[in-house]
Design a protein around this motif. Structure first.
Motif, PDB file in Angstrom:
ATOM      1  N   HIS A  90       0.842  -1.188   0.000  1.00  0.00           N
ATOM      2  CA  HIS A  90       0.000   0.000   0.000  1.00  0.00           C
ATOM      3  C   HIS A  90       0.879   1.239   0.000  1.00  0.00           C
ATOM      4  N   MET A  91       0.291   2.353  -0.441  1.00  0.00           N
ATOM      5  CA  MET A  91       0.958   3.649  -0.400  1.00  0.00           C
ATOM      6  C   MET A  91       0.116   4.532   0.519  1.00  0.00           C
ATOM      7  N   SER A  92       0.713   5.006   1.603  1.00  0.00           N
ATOM      8  CA  SER A  92      -0.085   5.565   2.680  1.00  0.00           C
ATOM      9  C   SER A  92       0.432   6.886   3.225  1.00  0.00           C
ATOM     10  N   VAL A  93      -0.371   7.469   4.117  1.00  0.00           N
ATOM     11  CA  VAL A  93       0.033   8.613   4.925  1.00  0.00           C
ATOM     12  C   VAL A  93       0.295   8.081   6.331  1.00  0.00           C
ATOM     13  N   PHE A  94       1.440   8.471   6.892  1.00  0.00           N
ATOM     14  CA  PHE A  94       1.816   8.008   8.222  1.00  0.00           C
ATOM     15  C   PHE A  94       1.953   9.184   9.184  1.00  0.00           C
ATOM     16  N   ARG A  95       1.891   8.861  10.464  1.00  0.00           N
ATOM     17  CA  ARG A  95       2.167   9.841  11.523  1.00  0.00           C
ATOM     18  C   ARG A  95       3.266   9.260  12.406  1.00  0.00           C
ATOM     19  N   PHE A  96       4.328  10.051  12.591  1.00  0.00           N
ATOM     20  CA  PHE A  96       5.441   9.627  13.441  1.00  0.00           C
ATOM     21  C   PHE A  96       5.552  10.579  14.616  1.00  0.00           C
ATOM     22  N   ASP A  97       5.590  10.020  15.820  1.00  0.00           N
ATOM     23  CA  ASP A  97       5.730  10.820  17.029  1.00  0.00           C
ATOM     24  C   ASP A  97       7.169  10.700  17.526  1.00  0.00           C
ATOM     25  N   PRO A  98       7.974  11.748  17.390  1.00  0.00           N
ATOM     26  CA  PRO A  98       9.377  11.681  17.821  1.00  0.00           C
ATOM     27  C   PRO A  98       9.544  11.402  19.316  1.00  0.00           C
ATOM     28  N   LYS A  99       8.544  11.778  20.125  1.00  0.00           N
ATOM     29  CA  LYS A  99       8.648  11.580  21.562  1.00  0.00           C
ATOM     30  C   LYS A  99       8.509  10.109  21.944  1.00  0.00           C
ATOM     31  N   THR A 100       7.547   9.446  21.332  1.00  0.00           N
ATOM     32  CA  THR A 100       7.280   8.044  21.678  1.00  0.00           C
ATOM     33  C   THR A 100       7.861   7.068  20.665  1.00  0.00           C
ATOM     34  N   GLN A 101       8.324   7.595  19.503  1.00  0.00           N
ATOM     35  CA  GLN A 101       8.826   6.773  18.401  1.00  0.00           C
ATOM     36  C   GLN A 101       7.713   5.922  17.769  1.00  0.00           C
ATOM     37  N   LYS A 102       6.483   6.278  18.026  1.00  0.00           N
ATOM     38  CA  LYS A 102       5.362   5.511  17.494  1.00  0.00           C
ATOM     39  C   LYS A 102       5.064   5.923  16.053  1.00  0.00           C
ATOM     40  N   LEU A 103       4.910   4.931  15.181  1.00  0.00           N
ATOM     41  CA  LEU A 103       4.585   5.156  13.778  1.00  0.00           C
ATOM     42  C   LEU A 103       3.201   4.573  13.500  1.00  0.00           C
TER      43      LEU A 103
END
Length: 339
Positions: free
Chosen positions: A173-186
């Protein structure tokens, strides 16, 4: 020898003159006088690249932009100084950086693509080194991170399509992601966009705008069935409390014309979109509801745009073709990560 030299000189002068005439003959920008001032004109600042992209304004007013290679080198990041009008190389090996943006701490964040690139969301260190922030989803390498926007809370939304690159793909798939630098959660935040391109936020941080630029083809083999139809749209998503996105709202459909690459916004929430349509390419300004408010023609296909900072907050910078351009407007730019 002299005849050849004279011929080359004549040809060079002709090409320079032709280039100047093309720039001078651009139609004047049109639209809302609250956005486009009388006599507004596009100014060429630099034109020595291969494929410029990802223009971003630093807190000190300097303008950074990507120059993407054809795969024979890792690409580079250039830096334009409005006070001197000089451009220098900031990072000689950018990992095929595309979208760029500065975070609240002054770090330059880059979406680095494929075709010999880093294929990762990265931070560009002061000495030019690349620090990988995220490179895989569910243990699989990204397709080719393309564009990004940093939310006021510090999280990073980025698109991951595949337009060019010989590297094998792992995701289906080709997607939009959200990365949280504080928690390293993708997190994969939406499944409604088949091939995402530019991303930008509304000034209040509640809406994510996503450009869907899909001609109906893809290098992601397993995703062909969901990408068989051309989809060229500008979309709005409500951002939920957990950072995921609500149901998409199509603000504009370009039909069979090529749609949007990169985008930015002003303090009134208007969207400045780099439209690559052959019939009407340039910067098209949309209201938050998707109504066309202004049009800025460009000499070649545009890729991205952003407003300057400080004294340049009403100057729109554009990456177009092989170069960097700017135009003075009446509207004021909004920078979600630092405003």
């Amino acid at each position: 020898m002299r005849i050849v030299s004279r011929w080359m000189l004549t040809l060079s002068l002709f090409l320079i003159l032709k280039s100047t005439l093309v720039a001078d003959e651009l139609p004047a920008p049109t639209g809302d006088p609250a956005i486009i001032p009388a006599g507004a004109k596009l100014e060429e600042l630099w034109k020595e690249g291969l494929f410029t992209e990802g223009v971003a304004a630093a807190p000190d007013g300097r303008i950074y932009f990507s120059d993407i290679s054809a795969g024979d080198r890792p690409g580079r990041i250039l830096r334009f100084d409005p006070s001197t009008k000089k451009t220098d190389v900031y990072c000689a090996g950018s990992g095929q950086s595309n979208g760029l943006m500065f975070d609240r701490n002054g770090n330059l964040i880059a979406a680095c693509g494929a075709n010999g690139g880093k294929i990762a969301l990265c931070r560009i260190e002061e000495e030019g080194a690349l620090k990988v922030l995220a490179s895989k989803f569910d243990g699989k390498v990204f397709n080719s991170p393309n564009d990004l926007v940093i939310h006021p809370d510090g999280s990073i939304f980025f698109s991951d399509p595949r337009y060019v690159g010989t590297e094998p793909t792992e995701l289906d798939h080709m997607s939009v992601f959200r990365f949280d630098p504080k928690t390293q959660k993708l997190t994969r935040v939406t499944t409604e966009i088949t091939k995402p391109n530019g991303v930008i936020l509304s000034p209040d941080g509640s809406t994510l705008y996503v450009a869907e630029t899909n001609r109906g083809t893809t290098e992601v083999a397993k995703a062909k069935s969901s990408n068989s139809k051309s989809r060229m749209t500008l979309n709005a998503f409500r951002i939920k409390k957990d950072g995921t996105l609500g149901k998409r709202k199509i603000l504009h459909d370009f039909g069979d014309q090529l749609g949007i690459d990169g985008m930015t916004v002003d303090t009134n929430g208007n969207i400045y979109a780099a439209v690559r349509s052959a019939e009407r390419h340039g910067i098209i300004v949309f209201s938050p509801a998707g109504h066309v408010k202004a049009y800025i023609p460009t000499p070649d296909l545009p890729t991205n745009c952003c407003f300057g900072t400080g004294e340049g907050k009403q100057t729109l910078y554009l990456t177009v073709g092989k170069g960097l351009y700017r135009i003075k407007l009446k509207s004021t730019g909004y920078h979600p990560a630092t405003s």
